[in-house]
Design an enzyme around this catalytic site. Structure first.
Site, mmCIF file in Angstrom:
data_model
loop_
_atom_site.group_PDB
_atom_site.id
_atom_site.type_symbol
_atom_site.label_atom_id
_atom_site.label_comp_id
_atom_site.label_asym_id
_atom_site.label_seq_id
_atom_site.Cartn_x
_atom_site.Cartn_y
_atom_site.Cartn_z
ATOM 1 N N ASP A 256 0.822 -1.207 0.000
ATOM 2 C CA ASP A 256 0.000 0.000 0.000
ATOM 3 C C ASP A 256 0.858 1.260 0.000
ATOM 4 O O ASP A 256 2.025 1.242 0.404
ATOM 5 C CB ASP A 256 -0.912 0.027 1.229
ATOM 6 C CG ASP A 256 -2.169 -0.810 1.027
ATOM 7 O OD1 ASP A 256 -2.398 -1.244 -0.111
ATOM 8 O OD2 ASP A 256 -2.895 -1.022 2.009
ATOM 9 N N LYS A 278 -3.668 2.757 -2.444
ATOM 10 C CA LYS A 278 -4.991 3.357 -2.598
ATOM 11 C C LYS A 278 -5.053 4.550 -1.647
ATOM 12 O O LYS A 278 -5.031 4.384 -0.434
ATOM 13 C CB LYS A 278 -6.082 2.339 -2.265
ATOM 14 C CG LYS A 278 -5.994 1.069 -3.109
ATOM 15 C CD LYS A 278 -7.008 0.040 -2.686
ATOM 16 C CE LYS A 278 -8.375 0.353 -3.214
ATOM 17 N NZ LYS A 278 -8.466 0.317 -4.672
ATOM 18 N N MET A 393 -9.817 7.442 7.847
ATOM 19 C CA MET A 393 -9.907 8.086 6.525
ATOM 20 C C MET A 393 -10.981 9.168 6.501
ATOM 21 O O MET A 393 -11.727 9.315 5.538
ATOM 22 C CB MET A 393 -10.205 7.031 5.441
ATOM 23 C CG MET A 393 -9.175 5.909 5.407
ATOM 24 S SD MET A 393 -9.715 4.458 4.466
ATOM 25 C CE MET A 393 -11.031 3.808 5.523
#
Length: 481
Positions: A256, A278, A393
């Site tokens: 990641d 991502k 997030m």
């Protein structure tokens, strides 16, 4: 290779003769060590000079080798045919004579605690025989060597000895049936994964290992597998031992965007590394493409490590990956990591649960696939003054999160804690109240990996934020050493 203070070697003493002089505790320890290595130890010391430890050793039967006591001092003729000589001698003059006599006979010598008369040194030892680890500080810091030994002992389970013995038993079959290179490495790395357990190998372990050899011999692709590994919040020291072993056994690493360079440095050098990150507001790999890559490499016989920040099972899309791998009948294992919420609690020095403040903790995603707030969240349930809620997030949605919680009954003065780049060198933290959450996040920067904590467990930090400290916590920590 850089300079070595001394050359580490492993000396086969089985069936060889060792000369030992001295009857004190140091001599007893060295005599026991030599016998454990299979040597026949000839001990030269008058009976009246035997210490308590040496007398006990002579009265016991060693597990290997032998110890024979000669009731007289050593002399120059005792070194003939010896492979090694060790003396525990107080007198400087006698120590020098012992070393000179041994060297004249061509025998490597060690005089305990007298480096000038040593051709070799005994280091600290971790015994998982046939796995043996030796540690040397070149005589500079023996206590440090012992501390290192204790640390290594925690990494090597006692059951490793049984697995090493099984490896010796299987080696011939592996060499005969598997070609050098990827096939042999696939077998030994799968075998090594099993070896780092707390249980010794049973009869089924040998059968399973031989079955895997047969599978690899029939089809090289049989070695293909995937390990989903949690990389933790960022700091390499927060990786689990199992995660490090997986990284060092990988053929391919799909990692990641948030995985730190320090963590990737721990991976096997030959492993192919592919960034499949991502991140919000950035171009990134589609999940379908990541799934396809894992399947492609695993079906080619590779060990694929899918390396995710935090814990793979918390907002890591592991469910979709597990479904795809199981559909393709690819073996998959999970290595959990420290999730960001735990790192947030550690950074602020709080417990996410507290008898008087929070009886539960919730992990909530801060944005949906479409980029806005998730539409199916139960905001009334989340607006609980007796819970701690962690939003992952949620940086870009911070203001809207605060609005929803306040609209559903959570007091505007509820404490909040915000952190970016947790556990990294550029970690940034701030605290305040729910009504100011949007402004706090904007100050830190919405383009960074943001974690938001909401709840009364952060109340001391919220109060402290009202009066800025003269020294920031990170700076104070640096000054405390």
């Amino acid at each position: 290779m850089g300079a070595l203070a001394s050359l580490p070697v492993f000396f086969d003493l089985a069936g060889k003769r060792a000369v030992m002089a001295g009857g004190g505790a140091g001599a007893a320890w060295k005599a026991e060590l030599l016998a454990a290595a299979g040597a026949g130890v000839d001990l030269y010391v008058p009976r009246d000079d035997l210490g308590e430890e040496m007398a006990e050793l002579l009265g016991a039967k060693p597990s290997s080798g032998r110890i024979v006591h000669h009731d007289r001092p050593w002399s120059a003729d005792v070194f003939a045919g010896a492979a090694i000589a060790v003396g525990d001698i107080d007198s400087e003059a006698e120590a020098q004579a012992f070393a000179c006599a041994a060297r004249a006979a061509g025998v490597p010598v060690n005089v305990v605690d007298k480096p000038a008369f040593c051709d070799f040194r005994f280091g600290s030892i971790v015994n998982r025989s046939p796995v043996v680890v030796g540690i040397s500080t070149d005589g500079a810091a023996p206590i440090l060597g012992q501390a290192i030994r204790r640390r290594i002992e925690t990494l090597l389970p006692p059951a490793l000895a049984g697995w090493a013995a099984l490896a010796s038993k299987l080696r011939g079959e592996v060499m005969d049936r598997l070609a050098p290179g990827p096939l042999r490495r696939a077998f030994w790395e799968r075998f090594s994964d099993s070896a780092f357990t707390t249980r010794p190998p049973g009869a089924e372990a040998e059968g399973d290992a031989r079955g895997f050899v047969a599978d690899l011999a029939r089809s090289p692709a049989a070695g293909g597998r995937v390990t989903l590994v949690g990389a933790g919040p960022g700091e390499a020291e927060l990786l689990t031992l199992k995660a490090v072993r997986a990284l060092q056994a990988a053929d391919v690493i799909l990692f990641d965007d948030l995985v730190s360079d320090d963590i990737l440095e721990l991976a096997r050098r030959e492993a192919k590394r592919m960034l499949v990150g991502k991140r919000a507001a950035r171009e990134s790999c589609r999940q379908e493409d990541i799934n396809a890559l894992m399947v492609q490499f695993a079906k080619a016989g590779k060990h694929v490590v899918r390396l995710k920040s935090g814990d793979v099972s918390v907002f890591g899309r592991a469910g979709e990956e597990l479904d795809e791998l199981r559909r393709e009948a690819i073996p998959v294992a999970i290595v959990p990591g420290i999730t960001a919420a735990s790192a947030l609690a550690a950074a602020f020095g709080v417990s996410l649960t507290h008898r008087d403040r929070a009886q539960q903790v919730r992990f909530v995603t801060g944005h949906s696939k479409k980029g806005g707030l998730p539409e199916d969240l139960e905001w009334t349930a989340l607006a609980d003054d007796h819970a701690t809620t962690i939003f992952y997030m949620g940086g870009r949605m911070a203001g809207k999160i605060a609005e929803r919680l306040i609209a559903n009954g959570l007091p505007a003065g509820t404490p909040v804690a915000v952190a970016a780049n947790l556990s990294r060198d550029d970690e940034t933290r701030a605290a305040g109240t729910l009504e100011n959450l949007g402004a706090i996040v904007a100050r830190i920067g919405v383009d960074r990996p943001i974690l938001i904590g909401v709840g009364r467990v952060f109340q001391e930090h919220a109060k402290a934020a009202e009066v800025p400290p003269t020294v920031q916590p990170a700076e104070a920590a640096r000054q405390s050493f």
